[in-house]
Design a protein around this motif. Sequence first.
Motif, mmCIF file in Angstrom:
data_model
loop_
_atom_site.group_PDB
_atom_site.id
_atom_site.type_symbol
_atom_site.label_atom_id
_atom_site.label_comp_id
_atom_site.label_asym_id
_atom_site.label_seq_id
_atom_site.Cartn_x
_atom_site.Cartn_y
_atom_site.Cartn_z
ATOM 1 N N TRP A 418 0.836 -1.207 0.000
ATOM 2 C CA TRP A 418 0.000 0.000 0.000
ATOM 3 C C TRP A 418 0.865 1.250 0.000
ATOM 4 C CZ3 TRP A 418 -0.198 3.655 3.994
ATOM 5 C CH2 TRP A 418 -1.189 4.641 3.870
ATOM 6 N N TYR A 419 1.933 1.239 0.803
ATOM 7 C CA TYR A 419 2.790 2.424 0.882
ATOM 8 C C TYR A 419 3.493 2.685 -0.449
ATOM 9 C CZ TYR A 419 5.539 6.002 3.247
ATOM 10 O OH TYR A 419 6.075 7.197 3.630
ATOM 11 N N LEU A 420 3.885 1.615 -1.138
ATOM 12 C CA LEU A 420 4.494 1.810 -2.464
ATOM 13 C C LEU A 420 3.504 2.449 -3.428
ATOM 14 C CD1 LEU A 420 6.609 -1.414 -3.094
ATOM 15 C CD2 LEU A 420 7.420 0.885 -2.542
ATOM 16 N N ARG A 421 2.243 2.073 -3.328
ATOM 17 C CA ARG A 421 1.228 2.706 -4.177
ATOM 18 C C ARG A 421 1.077 4.181 -3.825
ATOM 19 N NH1 ARG A 421 -4.212 -0.556 -4.461
ATOM 20 N NH2 ARG A 421 -4.499 0.873 -6.219
ATOM 21 N N CYS A 422 1.211 4.495 -2.544
ATOM 22 C CA CYS A 422 1.192 5.909 -2.138
ATOM 23 C C CYS A 422 2.355 6.658 -2.777
ATOM 24 C CB CYS A 422 1.279 6.025 -0.618
ATOM 25 S SG CYS A 422 -0.150 5.400 0.292
ATOM 26 N N MET A 423 3.524 6.041 -2.794
ATOM 27 C CA MET A 423 4.688 6.686 -3.395
ATOM 28 C C MET A 423 4.496 6.873 -4.899
ATOM 29 S SD MET A 423 7.968 5.037 -1.387
ATOM 30 C CE MET A 423 9.082 6.160 -2.270
ATOM 31 N N LYS A 424 3.964 5.860 -5.556
ATOM 32 C CA LYS A 424 3.737 5.977 -6.997
ATOM 33 C C LYS A 424 2.680 7.034 -7.309
ATOM 34 C CE LYS A 424 5.123 1.218 -7.939
ATOM 35 N NZ LYS A 424 4.689 -0.149 -8.336
ATOM 36 N N ALA A 425 1.822 7.319 -6.323
ATOM 37 C CA ALA A 425 0.813 8.373 -6.487
ATOM 38 C C ALA A 425 1.363 9.748 -6.132
ATOM 39 C CB ALA A 425 -0.412 8.069 -5.633
ATOM 40 N N GLY A 426 2.629 9.802 -5.661
ATOM 41 C CA GLY A 426 3.233 11.106 -5.432
ATOM 42 C C GLY A 426 3.845 11.340 -4.074
ATOM 43 N N GLU A 427 3.702 10.406 -3.111
ATOM 44 C CA GLU A 427 4.334 10.559 -1.804
ATOM 45 C C GLU A 427 5.850 10.563 -1.973
ATOM 46 O OE1 GLU A 427 5.800 10.599 1.967
ATOM 47 O OE2 GLU A 427 3.805 11.212 1.279
ATOM 48 N N THR A 428 6.529 11.517 -1.347
ATOM 49 C CA THR A 428 7.970 11.669 -1.545
ATOM 50 C C THR A 428 8.808 11.110 -0.402
ATOM 51 O OG1 THR A 428 7.928 13.886 -0.546
ATOM 52 C CG2 THR A 428 7.637 13.736 -2.945
ATOM 53 N N GLY A 429 8.176 10.667 0.674
ATOM 54 C CA GLY A 429 8.926 10.114 1.794
ATOM 55 C C GLY A 429 8.968 8.596 1.730
ATOM 56 N N MET A 430 10.131 8.007 2.050
ATOM 57 C CA MET A 430 10.270 6.559 2.021
ATOM 58 C C MET A 430 10.424 5.960 3.416
ATOM 59 S SD MET A 430 14.194 6.177 0.594
ATOM 60 C CE MET A 430 14.636 4.620 1.360
ATOM 61 N N LYS A 431 10.413 6.801 4.444
ATOM 62 C CA LYS A 431 10.657 6.295 5.796
ATOM 63 C C LYS A 431 9.583 5.300 6.232
ATOM 64 C CE LYS A 431 13.114 10.398 7.493
ATOM 65 N NZ LYS A 431 12.747 11.429 6.504
ATOM 66 N N GLY A 432 8.327 5.542 5.821
ATOM 67 C CA GLY A 432 7.263 4.627 6.192
ATOM 68 C C GLY A 432 7.495 3.239 5.628
ATOM 69 N N TYR A 433 7.925 3.169 4.365
ATOM 70 C CA TYR A 433 8.189 1.875 3.749
ATOM 71 C C TYR A 433 9.375 1.189 4.425
ATOM 72 C CZ TYR A 433 9.037 -1.681 0.189
ATOM 73 O OH TYR A 433 9.212 -2.891 -0.455
ATOM 74 N N VAL A 434 10.417 1.959 4.713
ATOM 75 C CA VAL A 434 11.581 1.388 5.387
ATOM 76 C C VAL A 434 11.175 0.826 6.752
ATOM 77 C CG1 VAL A 434 13.851 1.892 6.390
ATOM 78 C CG2 VAL A 434 13.224 2.856 4.169
ATOM 79 N N LEU A 435 10.387 1.582 7.505
ATOM 80 C CA LEU A 435 9.943 1.117 8.821
ATOM 81 C C LEU A 435 9.167 -0.193 8.706
ATOM 82 C CD1 LEU A 435 9.463 1.410 11.868
ATOM 83 C CD2 LEU A 435 7.461 2.803 11.328
ATOM 84 N N LEU A 436 8.240 -0.244 7.751
ATOM 85 C CA LEU A 436 7.431 -1.447 7.599
ATOM 86 C C LEU A 436 8.301 -2.658 7.253
ATOM 87 C CD1 LEU A 436 4.418 0.131 5.697
ATOM 88 C CD2 LEU A 436 4.314 -0.944 7.957
ATOM 89 N N ARG A 437 9.312 -2.463 6.401
ATOM 90 C CA ARG A 437 10.185 -3.578 6.043
ATOM 91 C C ARG A 437 11.089 -3.977 7.212
ATOM 92 N NH1 ARG A 437 7.503 -6.511 2.822
ATOM 93 N NH2 ARG A 437 7.180 -5.676 0.737
ATOM 94 N N LEU A 438 11.491 -3.012 8.025
ATOM 95 C CA LEU A 438 12.264 -3.346 9.224
ATOM 96 C C LEU A 438 11.408 -4.151 10.203
ATOM 97 C CD1 LEU A 438 14.140 0.024 9.871
ATOM 98 C CD2 LEU A 438 15.190 -2.144 9.222
ATOM 99 N N VAL A 439 10.183 -3.713 10.398
ATOM 100 C CA VAL A 439 9.273 -4.431 11.293
ATOM 101 C C VAL A 439 9.011 -5.832 10.751
ATOM 102 C CG1 VAL A 439 6.938 -4.482 12.231
ATOM 103 C CG2 VAL A 439 8.209 -2.341 12.191
ATOM 104 N N GLY A 440 8.846 -5.942 9.426
ATOM 105 C CA GLY A 440 8.629 -7.249 8.822
ATOM 106 C C GLY A 440 9.799 -8.188 9.048
ATOM 107 N N ALA A 441 11.020 -7.648 8.899
ATOM 108 C CA ALA A 441 12.201 -8.477 9.139
ATOM 109 C C ALA A 441 12.284 -8.906 10.597
ATOM 110 C CB ALA A 441 13.454 -7.699 8.733
ATOM 111 N N TRP A 442 11.915 -7.979 11.475
ATOM 112 C CA TRP A 442 11.934 -8.275 12.914
ATOM 113 C C TRP A 442 10.921 -9.372 13.266
ATOM 114 C CZ3 TRP A 442 13.223 -3.543 16.328
ATOM 115 C CH2 TRP A 442 13.636 -3.955 17.605
ATOM 116 N N ILE A 443 9.710 -9.259 12.691
ATOM 117 C CA ILE A 443 8.679 -10.268 12.937
ATOM 118 C C ILE A 443 9.113 -11.619 12.383
ATOM 119 C CG2 ILE A 443 6.340 -10.961 12.273
ATOM 120 C CD1 ILE A 443 5.532 -8.025 12.480
ATOM 121 N N ASP A 444 9.676 -11.617 11.178
ATOM 122 C CA ASP A 444 10.123 -12.873 10.573
ATOM 123 C C ASP A 444 11.209 -13.530 11.413
ATOM 124 O OD1 ASP A 444 9.992 -14.687 8.214
ATOM 125 O OD2 ASP A 444 12.095 -14.095 8.018
ATOM 126 N N ALA A 445 12.144 -12.707 11.912
ATOM 127 C CA ALA A 445 13.204 -13.248 12.755
ATOM 128 C C ALA A 445 12.633 -13.808 14.054
ATOM 129 C CB ALA A 445 14.234 -12.158 13.058
#
Length: 531
Positions: A418-445
């Motif tokens: 969803w956040y990537l779709r927000c970026m493709k629609a014009g959102e210029t910040g990537m911190k939200g996506y980075v956070l979600l992927r960090l949390v995902g890695a943490w959950i997977d671990a």
Amino acid sequence: MHRAKPLARIIKSQRSPAWPTPPTRDLPPKHVCDDLVAAYLRTMETLYRVLHVPSFQHAYDNMWKGKSESNMAFVMMLKLVLAIGAMIYDDKVCMRADAVRWVFEAQTWLSSPLFKSKLGIQYLQISILLLIARELVDVGSELVWISAGAVYRAAVYVGLHKDPSQLPSTTALETEMRRRIWNTILELSLQMSMGSGGPPFISSDDFNTAPPSNLDDEQLLEADPIARADHVYTHTSIAIALRKTLPARLAVLRFLNDVNSSGTYEETLRIDSDLRAAHKLLRRTLHAYTSHTSSSPSQFTLQAVEFIMQRYVTCLHLPFFAPALKNPVYAYSRKATVDSSLKIWNMAYPNASESSRRPSETDFVRMCMCTAGFFRMYTFHGSTFLAAELRMRIQEDEGDLDALPSSLNNIVDDAANWYLRCMKAGETGMKGYVLLRLVGAWIDAESHHVDNSDLPALLVGAAEDAAQVCIPILEALAGCEEPRPGAAGMEGSGMEEFDFQFSPEFTEDWDMLMSGTFSLDDAGVFDAFVS
């Protein structure tokens, strides 16, 4: 981040015209304007009444027929309506630059030092539309709470805080428009107080203006219109229904944002009880509209109202959400936050198996994905709270993880997509996506019982992978013909010399409301994700 920040500045500078931006009468083709006006009228105007639609439509039609040249005030009003409509015109917001220009033009027009001669209902309508447009289009959206205070005071200056019944004889149209505009200013004061964390600065003792009457717009053209019964749906019914919940919602914001608030858990539970009672009455009212009348609220309107109310529940219990992950005393706040976040997320990102249409084809989903401000911000917040809950359930080693709702099991991947779709629609910040992927890695671990000593490398890898996904999107938005060498990864991007201390620049587009859930403890780990 070192590479993304300059790209974000380039994108924003390309969208922003020179300041001041002199107002013009230039407009898109009529068929495009028709679509944008219709998009506004079926969405935000159903929530926050600003226009008398028949009068607006009449002036709009006359403008295209060339019967008379529209005054600049109407042109500015129209351009703000177009700017808001442009945000849900398509998935990629292809008219974002135009929307930004229209907002700049209206801001320039309103900034005239001779504003006193403009004060009146139309001036307030334009001011309200500008607040909404700035937030949704993201033109200084983080500062709209300040501007909302000025609009509130302008309304008081022209007497909208006094009910029209106390004024000399006025027409039904004048009376009801004053009530509607005042009601909308109250609503925006609350909404922007929530977004900014600042006090709402309003009190029921400061005004006696009655709620709008339950009248359709066409009735206001009559000499002495008779209000519809309470259960009959009209163009103003949603505004009236929300007004009844205003005291409960105001209590939430005062509890959270006033400097003299007690902040106790007992007070939280008392306010929660009042808020849920108001919400229950609101739901009954909306159900009556959909069950007993030929005319009923749209799907967008019903979802937006529910989204707003659920967000107050989340905000109220948020201060106790992170402590609840460790202390069972606050278990109710944990459940309330998770339940309301699930409802918010499922409205903003409906499960494909539960919907016959793609999510991008609904106005509400586009509002949450393509705009800035209230709807997108709280959709993202909801997803991160759910990710925190998922991680905690895995850590607690519950045996029924397969029984969890699919929206919770898949929350990190769904939210990241969803956040990537927000970026493709014009959102210029990537911190939200980075956070979600960090949390995902943490959950997977966590779910695979990875040793803590291996966790830093996994997190670094997740951050690198996130950058490789986001940087090309930002480069495309910035119009870069070819990505710079190493831009998608860390090498050659300046990251090897990056100072990882949080600077003001690093956090300038990060919503600090999240700090209560994702703050760093002395060991450098997110407090919501540790036991």
